[in-house]
Motif scaffolding. Structure first.
Motif, PDB file in Angstrom:
ATOM      1  N   ARG A 158       8.465  15.687  -6.194  1.00 47.67           N
ATOM      2  CA  ARG A 158       9.101  16.155  -4.464  1.00 47.67           C
ATOM      3  C   ARG A 158       9.544  15.219  -3.171  1.00 47.67           C
ATOM      4  O   ARG A 158      10.726  15.638  -2.559  1.00 47.67           O
ATOM      5  N   ALA A 159       8.997  14.064  -2.955  1.00 45.15           N
ATOM      6  CA  ALA A 159       9.450  12.812  -1.951  1.00 45.15           C
ATOM      7  C   ALA A 159      10.255  12.717  -2.306  1.00 45.15           C
ATOM      8  O   ALA A 159      11.421  12.830  -1.603  1.00 45.15           O
ATOM      9  N   ILE A 160      11.158  12.761  -4.064  1.00 49.52           N
ATOM     10  CA  ILE A 160      12.290  11.825  -4.195  1.00 49.52           C
ATOM     11  C   ILE A 160      13.341  12.932  -3.712  1.00 49.52           C
ATOM     12  O   ILE A 160      14.370  13.268  -3.423  1.00 49.52           O
ATOM     13  N   GLY A 161      13.072  14.445  -3.785  1.00 50.37           N
ATOM     14  CA  GLY A 161      14.046  15.649  -3.644  1.00 50.37           C
ATOM     15  C   GLY A 161      14.158  15.439  -1.906  1.00 50.37           C
ATOM     16  O   GLY A 161      15.568  15.875  -1.355  1.00 50.37           O
ATOM     17  N   ALA A 162      13.119  15.178  -1.284  1.00 53.34           N
ATOM     18  CA  ALA A 162      13.522  15.467   0.100  1.00 53.34           C
ATOM     19  C   ALA A 162      14.072  14.185   0.854  1.00 53.34           C
ATOM     20  O   ALA A 162      14.434  14.504   1.386  1.00 53.34           O
ATOM     21  N   ARG A 198       0.894  -1.655  -0.080  1.00 54.44           N
ATOM     22  CA  ARG A 198       0.301  -0.237  -0.386  1.00 54.44           C
ATOM     23  C   ARG A 198       0.382   1.113   0.492  1.00 54.44           C
ATOM     24  O   ARG A 198       1.716   1.279   0.831  1.00 54.44           O
ATOM     25  N   LEU A 199       0.958   2.374  -0.589  1.00 60.79           N
ATOM     26  CA  LEU A 199       1.372   3.248  -0.981  1.00 60.79           C
ATOM     27  C   LEU A 199       0.527   4.056   0.284  1.00 60.79           C
ATOM     28  O   LEU A 199      -0.006   4.917   0.530  1.00 60.79           O
ATOM     29  N   GLY A 200       1.568   5.159   1.161  1.00 57.83           N
ATOM     30  CA  GLY A 200       1.637   5.640   2.207  1.00 57.83           C
ATOM     31  C   GLY A 200       1.878   6.882   2.552  1.00 57.83           C
ATOM     32  O   GLY A 200       2.269   7.580   0.463  1.00 57.83           O
ATOM     33  N   GLU A 201       2.547   7.622   2.830  1.00 57.57           N
ATOM     34  CA  GLU A 201       2.726   9.106   2.519  1.00 57.57           C
ATOM     35  C   GLU A 201       4.043   9.138   2.176  1.00 57.57           C
ATOM     36  O   GLU A 201       4.549   7.832   1.885  1.00 57.57           O
ATOM     37  N   GLU A 202       4.348   9.449   0.634  1.00 55.99           N
ATOM     38  CA  GLU A 202       5.229   9.742  -0.380  1.00 55.99           C
ATOM     39  C   GLU A 202       6.386   9.202  -0.128  1.00 55.99           C
ATOM     40  O   GLU A 202       7.404   8.312   0.063  1.00 55.99           O
ATOM     41  N   THR A 203       6.753  10.951   0.984  1.00 58.01           N
ATOM     42  CA  THR A 203       8.585  10.785   1.287  1.00 58.01           C
ATOM     43  C   THR A 203       8.551   9.570   2.110  1.00 58.01           C
ATOM     44  O   THR A 203       9.408   9.362   1.853  1.00 58.01           O
ATOM     45  N   ALA A 204       8.021   9.378   3.571  1.00 58.90           N
ATOM     46  CA  ALA A 204       8.732   7.817   3.769  1.00 58.90           C
ATOM     47  C   ALA A 204       8.613   7.204   3.583  1.00 58.90           C
ATOM     48  O   ALA A 204      10.063   6.210   3.502  1.00 58.90           O
ATOM     49  N   THR A 205       7.243   6.685   2.428  1.00 53.73           N
ATOM     50  CA  THR A 205       7.419   5.733   1.627  1.00 53.73           C
ATOM     51  C   THR A 205       8.884   5.411   0.596  1.00 53.73           C
ATOM     52  O   THR A 205       9.818   4.097   0.955  1.00 53.73           O
ATOM     53  N   ARG A 226      12.132   5.153   2.750  1.00 59.06           N
ATOM     54  CA  ARG A 226      12.459   3.237   2.826  1.00 59.06           C
ATOM     55  C   ARG A 226      12.851   2.341   1.858  1.00 59.06           C
ATOM     56  O   ARG A 226      14.095   1.700   2.498  1.00 59.06           O
ATOM     57  N   LEU A 227      12.359   2.853   0.589  1.00 54.49           N
ATOM     58  CA  LEU A 227      12.859   2.044  -0.142  1.00 54.49           C
ATOM     59  C   LEU A 227      13.523   2.162  -1.093  1.00 54.49           C
ATOM     60  O   LEU A 227      14.524   1.879  -1.277  1.00 54.49           O
ATOM     61  N   GLN A 228      14.234   3.692  -1.249  1.00 50.27           N
ATOM     62  CA  GLN A 228      14.800   3.950  -1.839  1.00 50.27           C
ATOM     63  C   GLN A 228      15.545   3.116  -3.609  1.00 50.27           C
ATOM     64  O   GLN A 228      16.518   2.292  -3.800  1.00 50.27           O
ATOM     65  N   PRO A 229      14.445   3.398  -3.585  1.00 44.92           N
ATOM     66  CA  PRO A 229      15.233   2.132  -5.276  1.00 44.92           C
ATOM     67  C   PRO A 229      16.008   3.046  -6.148  1.00 44.92           C
ATOM     68  O   PRO A 229      15.868   4.661  -6.635  1.00 44.92           O
ATOM     69  N   THR A 230      16.161   2.105  -6.830  1.00 45.58           N
ATOM     70  CA  THR A 230      16.936   2.687  -8.146  1.00 45.58           C
ATOM     71  C   THR A 230      16.322   3.710  -9.184  1.00 45.58           C
ATOM     72  O   THR A 230      16.884   4.725  -9.014  1.00 45.58           O
ATOM     73  N   TYR A 231      14.513   3.085  -9.887  1.00 45.77           N
ATOM     74  CA  TYR A 231      14.222   3.966 -10.256  1.00 45.77           C
ATOM     75  C   TYR A 231      12.659   3.739 -10.183  1.00 45.77           C
ATOM     76  O   TYR A 231      11.984   3.428  -9.386  1.00 45.77           O
ATOM     77  N   LEU A 232      11.720   4.982 -10.040  1.00 42.79           N
ATOM     78  CA  LEU A 232      10.650   5.000  -9.522  1.00 42.79           C
ATOM     79  C   LEU A 232       9.658   5.379 -11.431  1.00 42.79           C
ATOM     80  O   LEU A 232       9.635   6.590 -11.766  1.00 42.79           O
ATOM     81  N   VAL A 233       8.956   4.757 -10.587  1.00 39.96           N
ATOM     82  CA  VAL A 233       8.320   4.630 -12.672  1.00 39.96           C
ATOM     83  C   VAL A 233       6.772   5.254 -11.875  1.00 39.96           C
ATOM     84  O   VAL A 233       5.588   4.868 -11.773  1.00 39.96           O
TER      85      VAL A 233
END
Length: 362
Positions: free
Chosen positions: A133-137, A73-80, A83-90
């Protein structure tokens, strides 16, 4: 070897298609120098992404590929992202479905039909803006790839100072169809300049997609694309997802990629590109970047909007459709005002949806 991580936001047909294709295109188990790939599928509906992950794990097992799938489940984007630190986010999710006119017609979809698809830009960008915005933060090394109206959303992100590498679908779908029509094994010899608006054939064939094979113009593009344009949109969506999965696999492997993509580096429309060593550059045969950008701006007018100088301008049909409802935005709006603009469009949509006539009782 370290695991490579792709996070895919969405649970619709595009996200599903990407995951299905990743399951079969990932490197085989035990392949030399191939790091395992982790895919996390994120959406507000945890049941929907659980289904995607489950059936893609089965597909990967049958294919014997080194890839795993998890649904969350996608929660708050910045917190997600922290935690995940993905290489690519699509990003495959938006606040406005392109299929609403079919499944839920209303005065809102009538307005879209009159104004042009581009009028939905504030809602198409909602999720992509939050993710950027979440990526930047929280995860600045993560690369954003946007699948929601990237021909216009990506320039908006760039105007807002938000990071995006490129889009998927649209010109990438058209390029895949032309590759097949021309019998090419890959797209190294193919370059395609095209816009989201070209998913439908233009009235004048002279306004159609531009394509080059081995640096020479391809003639009869409209005829070559006609059978593919006649396909049901879910079939075209599946092609878009497959092309996106191929792109992601190549990016993770570090391969040099020659293809055509929408919204590269935040540009309007779609362009032939070369990706290598983590970078992306336009790969234009016979056109300057300025000429290619202007060509895409002109093509994008079929969607009813024009982007430039940090401003979204509505064209006459969209102005006329919006004037009775949002006169303050009818002429257009600045990218810096995006949050307020999105709120106003949400209110308008809610109001127009509520005015749909109820079915008559028999």
């Amino acid at each position: 070897m370290t695991n490579q991580h792709i996070a895919i936001v969405g649970s619709g047909s595009l996200a599903t298609s990407i995951c299905e294709s990743l399951a079969s295109l990932a490197p085989p188990l035990g392949a030399l120098n191939a790091a395992p790939i982790e895919v996390t599928v994120l959406a507000r509906n945890p049941d929907a992404v659980a289904v995607i992950a489950r059936h893609c794990r089965a597909r990967a097992a049958v294919a014997g590929t080194a890839i795993s799938f998890t649904g969350e489940r996608l929660g708050e984007e910045t917190a997600t992202l922290a935690r995940l630190q993905p290489t690519y986010l699509v990003c495959c999710a938006s606040a406005q479905s392109p299929y609403e006119k079919v499944h839920r017609p209303s005065p809102w979809t009538t307005l879209i039909g009159a104004a042009g698809f581009g009028v939905t830009l504030p809602l198409q960008a909602t999720v992509a803006v939050r993710l950027a915005r979440a990526i930047g933060a929280a995860s600045p090394h993560t690369t954003l790839i946007n699948g929601c109206f990237p021909d216009a959303v990506n320039p908006l992100l760039a105007a807002m100072g938000l990071p995006v590498l490129c889009g998927i679908g649209n010109v990438a779908t058209l390029a895949a169809c032309l590759q097949a029509a021309l019998g090419l094994p890959d797209q190294r010899r193919l370059a395609v300049l095209g816009h989201h608006a070209h998913l439908d054939a233009p009235d004048d064939p002279g306004d159609d997609v531009l394509a080059w094979r081995d640096g020479r113009p391809v003639s009869g593009v409209s005829a070559l694309l006609a059978p593919d344009r006649a396909l049901p949109r879910p079939a075209l969506n599946a092609i878009a997802g497959h092309a996106a999965a191929r792109l992601l696999i190549d990016l993770l492997s570090g391969a040099e990629v020659h293809t055509s993509l929408p919204g590269p580096l935040g540009l309007p429309g779609g362009y032939p590109v070369r990706l290598a060593d983590g970078g992306l550059a336009l790969n234009l045969p016979g056109l300057s970047p300025a000429e290619a950008i202007e060509w895409n701006v002109r093509a994008g007018r079929r969607d009813g909007i024009e982007l430039g100088g940090g401003r979204v301008r509505h064209l006459p049909a969209a102005v006329a459709a919006l004037e009775p409802h949002l006169p303050e935005l009818a002429q257009g709006w600045d990218a810096t005002d995006y949050d307020a603009v999105q709120d106003l469009f949400r209110v308008l949509r809610r109001r127009l949806r509520a005015t749909s006539p109820r079915p008559a009782l028999i």
